[in-house]
Scaffold this motif. Structure first.
Motif, short mmCIF file in Angstrom:
data_model
loop_
_atom_site.label_atom_id
_atom_site.label_comp_id
_atom_site.label_asym_id
_atom_site.label_seq_id
_atom_site.Cartn_x
_atom_site.Cartn_y
_atom_site.Cartn_z
N ASN A 89 21.54 -19.58 106.67
CA ASN A 89 21.06 -19.98 107.71
C ASN A 89 19.79 -19.05 107.89
OD1 ASN A 89 22.58 -22.52 108.54
ND2 ASN A 89 23.88 -20.94 109.47
N SER A 135 13.21 -33.45 117.44
CA SER A 135 13.77 -32.73 116.35
C SER A 135 15.32 -32.63 116.47
CB SER A 135 13.21 -31.21 115.89
OG SER A 135 14.03 -30.85 115.01
N THR A 136 15.47 -32.12 117.84
CA THR A 136 17.02 -31.97 118.15
C THR A 136 17.80 -33.27 118.05
OG1 THR A 136 16.33 -30.12 119.52
CG2 THR A 136 18.63 -31.20 120.17
N ASN A 139 18.35 -34.39 114.44
CA ASN A 139 19.33 -33.69 114.01
C ASN A 139 20.88 -34.07 114.51
OD1 ASN A 139 17.76 -31.79 112.49
ND2 ASN A 139 17.61 -30.61 114.02
N ARG A 140 20.84 -34.27 115.95
CA ARG A 140 22.05 -35.01 116.32
C ARG A 140 22.46 -36.17 115.69
NH1 ARG A 140 20.62 -34.74 121.21
NH2 ARG A 140 21.49 -32.71 121.72
N LEU A 142 21.58 -37.20 112.57
CA LEU A 142 22.10 -37.10 111.34
C LEU A 142 23.44 -36.43 111.35
CD1 LEU A 142 18.59 -35.42 109.93
CD2 LEU A 142 19.76 -37.68 109.52
N ARG A 143 23.75 -35.68 112.33
CA ARG A 143 25.06 -35.13 112.36
C ARG A 143 25.96 -36.27 112.49
NH1 ARG A 143 22.93 -30.62 115.04
NH2 ARG A 143 23.67 -31.53 116.88
N PRO A 188 22.83 -22.36 114.32
CA PRO A 188 22.50 -23.74 114.03
C PRO A 188 23.87 -24.56 114.33
CG PRO A 188 21.42 -22.25 112.48
CD PRO A 188 22.31 -21.43 113.52
N THR A 191 25.50 -25.78 119.87
CA THR A 191 24.80 -26.47 120.87
C THR A 191 24.82 -26.04 122.30
OG1 THR A 191 24.93 -28.56 119.47
CG2 THR A 191 23.97 -28.66 121.82
#
Length: 247
Positions: A89, A135-136, A139-140, A142-143, A188, A191
């Protein structure tokens, strides 16, 4: 150069410093490595160099664009210093990009374009503030999609698990230790949910951060995070536990 001209140039430099501080306010609020002072100095320095190229070196050979080009190169080296690598990362890219933008804003102010410099500073701050939740959320999402695909394939991705990280320190070191804990909790794979401060006996202060991790089996991430904070000489004690075990 008259006294009036000198005063105008000083006002231009002050404007550059103020716009740099505005850009760095968001980084300071999120306790990143380059905050208000760093961004203000970068913007001020860029403005002074541009003023040097345009005012202090008159003549046919004077070329302010060459000075601005060297400022861009120099900021590239400065930005590289705030980029950190933790395993696979990489952190600090946004802070480095913000420094680069602060230099651009300072260069615009030094070149005599205050309105464009002010607009640029507002756009940089708005980008850091408004695009962060987007963005957050992305990303959430996509997870979650990755977890759904894993479930359809017959594998169990595991449900997110909440943990508490607690660090004990003295009252005088509360702000320092809280910043260290926040920095450790911005991994990363973690959370950050909340941060609380509780006063204990005498002058002891307990700083707690509640984090969530998608894979409960990857608790080594939390162990490494709390261990990094625990190495600070101002830390009296540190521990972590799952939320359901908190009494």
């Amino acid at each position: 150069m008259t006294l009036l001209d000198t005063g105008a140039l000083l006002l231009t430099a002050a404007l550059a410093a103020g716009l740099g501080a505005l850009i760095g306010l968001e980084r300071q609020w999120r306790m990143r490595t380059a905050g208000m002072r760093t961004n203000a100095l970068v913007s001020l320095g860029a403005a002074l160099f541009v003023i040097l190229g345009s005012q202090a070196l008159p003549g046919e050979t004077a070329d302010p664009t060459r000075v601005a080009a060297q400022v861009v190169s120099g900021i590239g080296f400065l930005g590289a210093g705030v980029i950190l690598r933790e395993g696979l990362n990489i952190r600090g890219l946004t802070t480095a990009a913000t420094l680069w933008c602060a230099a651009a804003v300072g260069s615009l102010a030094g070149a005599g374009m205050p309105m464009l410099a002010a607009g640029g500073a507002i756009l940089v701050s708005a980008t850091n503030i408004l695009l962060r939740p987007l963005s957050t959320a992305l990303n959430r999402r996509l997870r979650l999609n990755a977890e759904d695909e894993s479930t359809e394939d017959g594998t169990d991705a595991g449900a997110p698990q909440d943990f508490v990280l607690e660090v004990t320190t003295g009252e005088k070191s509360e702000q320092r230790v809280r910043a260290l804990l926040l920095q450790a909790a911005t991994h990363p794979e973690l959370t950050l949910r909340s941060v609380r401060v509780r006063h204990g006996k005498n002058t002891e202060v307990h700083v707690r951060a509640e984090v969530s991790i998608d894979d409960p089996e990857s608790v080594d991430v939390i162990e490494r995070a709390i261990s990094r904070v625990g190495t600070d000489p101002k830390v009296i004690g540190s521990r972590w536990w799952p939320v359901e075990e908190a009494g």
